[in-house]
Design a protein around this motif. Sequence first.
Motif, PDB file in Angstrom:
ATOM      1  N   GLU A  32      26.462  43.970  32.773  1.00  0.00           N
ATOM      2  CA  GLU A  32      26.162  44.974  33.804  1.00  0.00           C
ATOM      3  C   GLU A  32      25.300  44.349  34.901  1.00  0.00           C
ATOM      4  O   GLU A  32      25.569  44.486  36.087  1.00  0.00           O
ATOM      5  CB  GLU A  32      25.401  46.143  33.184  1.00  0.00           C
ATOM      6  CG  GLU A  32      26.274  47.230  32.564  1.00  0.00           C
ATOM      7  CD  GLU A  32      27.150  47.934  33.594  1.00  0.00           C
ATOM      8  OE1 GLU A  32      26.599  48.497  34.556  1.00  0.00           O
ATOM      9  OE2 GLU A  32      28.388  47.909  33.428  1.00  0.00           O
ATOM     10  N   LYS A  33      24.251  43.646  34.475  1.00  0.00           N
ATOM     11  CA  LYS A  33      23.301  43.068  35.437  1.00  0.00           C
ATOM     12  C   LYS A  33      23.934  41.960  36.257  1.00  0.00           C
ATOM     13  O   LYS A  33      23.837  41.931  37.472  1.00  0.00           O
ATOM     14  CB  LYS A  33      22.109  42.471  34.674  1.00  0.00           C
ATOM     15  CG  LYS A  33      20.922  43.413  34.582  1.00  0.00           C
ATOM     16  CD  LYS A  33      19.680  42.648  34.123  1.00  0.00           C
ATOM     17  CE  LYS A  33      19.146  43.302  32.853  1.00  0.00           C
ATOM     18  NZ  LYS A  33      18.494  42.375  31.934  1.00  0.00           N
ATOM     19  N   GLN A  34      24.579  41.031  35.542  1.00  0.00           N
ATOM     20  CA  GLN A  34      25.062  39.829  36.234  1.00  0.00           C
ATOM     21  C   GLN A  34      26.390  40.082  36.942  1.00  0.00           C
ATOM     22  O   GLN A  34      26.799  39.311  37.788  1.00  0.00           O
ATOM     23  CB  GLN A  34      25.200  38.670  35.243  1.00  0.00           C
ATOM     24  CG  GLN A  34      23.874  38.273  34.618  1.00  0.00           C
ATOM     25  CD  GLN A  34      23.993  37.094  33.653  1.00  0.00           C
ATOM     26  OE1 GLN A  34      24.925  36.298  33.734  1.00  0.00           O
ATOM     27  NE2 GLN A  34      23.046  36.979  32.739  1.00  0.00           N
ATOM     28  N   ASP A  35      27.086  41.125  36.545  1.00  0.00           N
ATOM     29  CA  ASP A  35      28.348  41.528  37.174  1.00  0.00           C
ATOM     30  C   ASP A  35      29.342  40.368  37.333  1.00  0.00           C
ATOM     31  O   ASP A  35      29.807  40.080  38.434  1.00  0.00           O
ATOM     32  CB  ASP A  35      28.034  42.149  38.543  1.00  0.00           C
ATOM     33  CG  ASP A  35      29.254  42.839  39.134  1.00  0.00           C
ATOM     34  OD1 ASP A  35      30.116  43.311  38.359  1.00  0.00           O
ATOM     35  OD2 ASP A  35      29.363  42.874  40.371  1.00  0.00           O
ATOM     36  N   PRO A  36      29.617  39.690  36.226  1.00  0.00           N
ATOM     37  CA  PRO A  36      30.545  38.554  36.332  1.00  0.00           C
ATOM     38  C   PRO A  36      31.993  39.033  36.392  1.00  0.00           C
ATOM     39  O   PRO A  36      32.286  40.181  36.052  1.00  0.00           O
ATOM     40  CB  PRO A  36      30.312  37.825  35.014  1.00  0.00           C
ATOM     41  CG  PRO A  36      29.972  38.910  34.051  1.00  0.00           C
ATOM     42  CD  PRO A  36      29.218  39.947  34.839  1.00  0.00           C
ATOM     43  N   LYS A  37      32.879  38.137  36.823  1.00  0.00           N
ATOM     44  CA  LYS A  37      34.315  38.436  36.742  1.00  0.00           C
ATOM     45  C   LYS A  37      34.726  38.494  35.270  1.00  0.00           C
ATOM     46  O   LYS A  37      34.228  37.711  34.462  1.00  0.00           O
ATOM     47  CB  LYS A  37      35.102  37.335  37.455  1.00  0.00           C
ATOM     48  CG  LYS A  37      36.587  37.635  37.562  1.00  0.00           C
ATOM     49  CD  LYS A  37      37.327  36.521  38.301  1.00  0.00           C
ATOM     50  CE  LYS A  37      38.787  36.861  38.483  1.00  0.00           C
ATOM     51  NZ  LYS A  37      39.549  35.726  39.045  1.00  0.00           N
ATOM     52  N   MET A  38      35.628  39.408  34.939  1.00  0.00           N
ATOM     53  CA  MET A  38      36.035  39.593  33.539  1.00  0.00           C
ATOM     54  C   MET A  38      37.529  39.403  33.373  1.00  0.00           C
ATOM     55  O   MET A  38      38.300  39.787  34.265  1.00  0.00           O
ATOM     56  CB  MET A  38      35.807  41.043  33.099  1.00  0.00           C
ATOM     57  CG  MET A  38      34.409  41.502  33.106  1.00  0.00           C
ATOM     58  SD  MET A  38      34.121  42.202  31.483  1.00  0.00           S
ATOM     59  CE  MET A  38      32.399  42.527  31.595  1.00  0.00           C
ATOM     60  N   VAL A  39      37.911  38.882  32.223  1.00  0.00           N
ATOM     61  CA  VAL A  39      39.345  38.888  31.901  1.00  0.00           C
ATOM     62  C   VAL A  39      39.615  40.051  30.951  1.00  0.00           C
ATOM     63  O   VAL A  39      38.841  40.301  30.018  1.00  0.00           O
ATOM     64  CB  VAL A  39      39.813  37.546  31.280  1.00  0.00           C
ATOM     65  CG1 VAL A  39      39.116  37.225  29.973  1.00  0.00           C
ATOM     66  CG2 VAL A  39      41.337  37.566  31.050  1.00  0.00           C
ATOM     67  N   TYR A  40      40.671  40.767  31.219  1.00  0.00           N
ATOM     68  CA  TYR A  40      41.176  41.781  30.297  1.00  0.00           C
ATOM     69  C   TYR A  40      42.432  41.197  29.656  1.00  0.00           C
ATOM     70  O   TYR A  40      43.426  40.966  30.353  1.00  0.00           O
ATOM     71  CB  TYR A  40      41.524  43.089  31.035  1.00  0.00           C
ATOM     72  CG  TYR A  40      40.320  43.883  31.486  1.00  0.00           C
ATOM     73  CD1 TYR A  40      39.559  43.458  32.576  1.00  0.00           C
ATOM     74  CD2 TYR A  40      39.959  45.057  30.837  1.00  0.00           C
ATOM     75  CE1 TYR A  40      38.449  44.186  32.991  1.00  0.00           C
ATOM     76  CE2 TYR A  40      38.863  45.791  31.252  1.00  0.00           C
ATOM     77  CZ  TYR A  40      38.109  45.355  32.325  1.00  0.00           C
ATOM     78  OH  TYR A  40      37.013  46.079  32.746  1.00  0.00           O
ATOM     79  N   TYR A  41      42.351  40.920  28.376  1.00  0.00           N
ATOM     80  CA  TYR A  41      43.521  40.375  27.683  1.00  0.00           C
ATOM     81  C   TYR A  41      44.324  41.559  27.151  1.00  0.00           C
ATOM     82  O   TYR A  41      43.934  42.210  26.187  1.00  0.00           O
ATOM     83  CB  TYR A  41      43.067  39.437  26.553  1.00  0.00           C
ATOM     84  CG  TYR A  41      44.172  38.510  26.101  1.00  0.00           C
ATOM     85  CD1 TYR A  41      44.497  37.366  26.832  1.00  0.00           C
ATOM     86  CD2 TYR A  41      44.917  38.790  24.950  1.00  0.00           C
ATOM     87  CE1 TYR A  41      45.518  36.525  26.429  1.00  0.00           C
ATOM     88  CE2 TYR A  41      45.934  37.938  24.549  1.00  0.00           C
ATOM     89  CZ  TYR A  41      46.233  36.812  25.294  1.00  0.00           C
ATOM     90  OH  TYR A  41      47.247  35.975  24.894  1.00  0.00           O
ATOM     91  N   LEU A  42      45.421  41.863  27.842  1.00  0.00           N
ATOM     92  CA  LEU A  42      46.216  43.045  27.523  1.00  0.00           C
ATOM     93  C   LEU A  42      47.299  42.660  26.518  1.00  0.00           C
ATOM     94  O   LEU A  42      48.130  41.799  26.800  1.00  0.00           O
ATOM     95  CB  LEU A  42      46.856  43.605  28.800  1.00  0.00           C
ATOM     96  CG  LEU A  42      45.896  43.923  29.957  1.00  0.00           C
ATOM     97  CD1 LEU A  42      46.667  44.418  31.181  1.00  0.00           C
ATOM     98  CD2 LEU A  42      44.854  44.946  29.540  1.00  0.00           C
TER      99      LEU A  42
END
Length: 824
Positions: free
Chosen positions: A62-72
């Motif tokens: 939440e704090k660092q707000d990094p890019k995320m991968v969603y593995y669908l």
Amino acid sequence: MIKKAALSFDKDLFKRSVVYNVKTLYRKSMEEATPQQIFQAVSYAIKDAIVDKWMTTQEEYEKQDPKMVYYLSMEFLMGRALGNNIINLQAHEPVKEALEELGVDINAIEDQEPDAALGNGGLGRLAACFLDSLATLGYPAYGCGIRYRYGMFKQQIRDGYQIEVPDNWLENGNPFELRRPEYAKEVKFGGYVNVYVDENGRSNFKQEGYQSVNAIPYDLPIVGYGNGIVNTLRIWDAQPVECFRLESFDKGDYQKAVEQENLAKNIVEVLYPNDNHYAGKELRLKQQYFFISASVQAAVAKYMRKHEDIRRFHEKVTFQLNDTHPTVAIAELMRILMDEYYLTWDEAWAVTTKTCAYTNHTIMSEALEKWPIELFSRLLPRVYQIVEEINRRFVKQIEQIYPGNHEKIRKMAIIYDGQVKMAHLAIASGYSVNGVARLHTEILKKQELRDFYEMMPNKFSNKTNGITQRRFLLHGNPLLADWITFHIGSDWITDLTRLTKLKVYADDEKAQQEFMNIKYKNKIRLAEYILEHNGIEVDPRSIFDVQVKRLHEYKRQLLNILHIMHLYNQLKEHPEMPFYPRTFIFGAKAAAGYRNAKLTIKLINAVGEAINNDASICGKIKVVFIEDYKVSNAEIIFAASDVSEQISTASKEASGTGNMKFMLNGAITLGTMDGANVEIVEEVGEENAVIFGLSSDEVIRYENFGGYDPMEIFNNNSDVRKVLMQLINGTYSKNDPDLFRPLYNSLLNTLSTSKADTYFILKDFESYAEAQKKVEAAYRDEKGWARSAILNVACSGKFSSDRTIEEYVKDIWHLDKVVLPLKK
Ligand code: GL7
């Protein structure tokens, strides 16, 4: 061996927590509790240890707000959680001790946990390994899938036949999951689309007259190894949007209320048990849209909590599509961006095409998903409109690049011949397309997806699969894991390439002996499992020759068993011939409707029955079919294997991952030059593997010329002829000599014009038999074998899923590692 974090694990607190849990959950003392109850109590105590880390990790995200991968992914073949979580918390030693002090054996408790079998085979297990690696490497990631009420069926063998038994894995509850109804999402099916023009003159598309279900997320913690990171696997359950209400009966909505309730009930009921095969069932498309719509909605909502501009969504989110199953995500994201955030087509397209990336896992044509337009548009009317528009624009683009070339359109269009082709949608709309082993990616580029590759070469790349050493060595093979750590330290746990340091021990006689001794102990452990579960006695001094994987014609279990029949014939004819005792071990589930696959299981069991009970061969051959092959018994099997059978028809196995698990545990590959076998041989050297059979180029050449003539082999090779005749003369089916005729016909088919031996079993038979002779000779040379086996372990570093994930991160996802603040 003392591990760092072991010091930070509060053993006494854990003990008190277990006792307390047994009391409050079951009103029992430790002495009174059943093993299942203790398993639950232990799991909740471990969950306590996880939850703080889970919260900290998510707060940092939440704090660092990094890019995320969603593995669908439609599949996550997780196996058991407890043992793995303990290992990744680096708490194995203290937990084991604590449990001993409570009078409990940790292994017996682990055995109480049902496998989470939300997947079929390699594709689903790969997703599970990737989650382990993402958390261990510290990358922000979500897995998104379905909380099937019933996972992969349990297999029983009765009278040699496979029986499918429902897998009620949630029967006793799932201690690690968290139900999170506050994040529920509504998913709409059917109805029609109305267009309303608003005061700004803008067209608004609204789906009406639909049925909907509520998607309720359940979160499972994915514990990184020793780094405090805990990621989330989010699996969606379905619930009816409104409970049955009497007013709706009055309003005449009774029918709809019942239908919606049924929709919710059916949608997540069961995993389709097909591996590498697409059945085109309506419910399957519903499952796909259900979890994708919920996941995409959740990702967008999460993004919007922190950000203003949805046009920059792709800077924080990337969707990896595990095969074509989640491809509807492309149209769903377009829909949300346009219909709910009022982006123009071009704006929405710019975001979507920078968000979605696609992995291809197979070239088998029967696995390609193609939905009939009628079904697709009826179920997903708005999504279909969007796919049509994507197609219209894509076809226009093809026409511009290849003017007048209708052939290109026929081959590449997303919608053609009344069908929606999901792979074409994924390739046209995604920013990345990858294969899963070098050979597979080359075949995609040169054959299967050639037109796409020529039009957009920059999208294509290879990401050779990998496996997690935490589960398949540290947890599955503790003896070998300790031996390795003793010799080279424990860095291999998070950097598998360190195993190369073992090379110096390959020629060290003492090390060889220790290594073979560990293998022997693991063989005893497997022998005990087999005796307990199959009632068959096997000799741990024999060669353990193992083929465990889904049953599929292209994987050629039939080649293996035909060869065993041949060996048996030879032993009968020449009882005095030199022969090193062999235990052939199979494990495989067949899709419930796959006739030849199921018949192959029966054949293996029938041959086993005859051979195992023939005293005249003095137990030189044993054939064992392990019932209900699954992740938890796989760990035991890999650890105990000498020979790894990877014998698919070259070009057909995209990668394979079992091959890597065997190698990591020091088995020697007996295989074709297919999938990742090619890279395994490259790493370990040809002299430390046994390779046979047609090359993929040869197979493809034959296929392009309409196959080959197996009759020629039948006529010229008397060994083959004898074995084939035994399939139809009742040798292994006294009461029904025709029982195995379908298998015979699949190889020869003298009657019809349909092709025979499409998987080149007879073509490769002689070469396979030669290779098996080499295996025997090699095993007789004890030191040589130990040397090769150690080198296999030492050279398996490339095949960690940590390496694979780093490649995805660098070339496709572009994520940053998250660093947790130091604890006070
Ligand atoms: C598979 C491939 O068959 C297998 O070779 C590969 O290792 C795996 C993971 O990439 O994907 N493709 C597929 O459809 N299934 C697989 O296991 C079911």
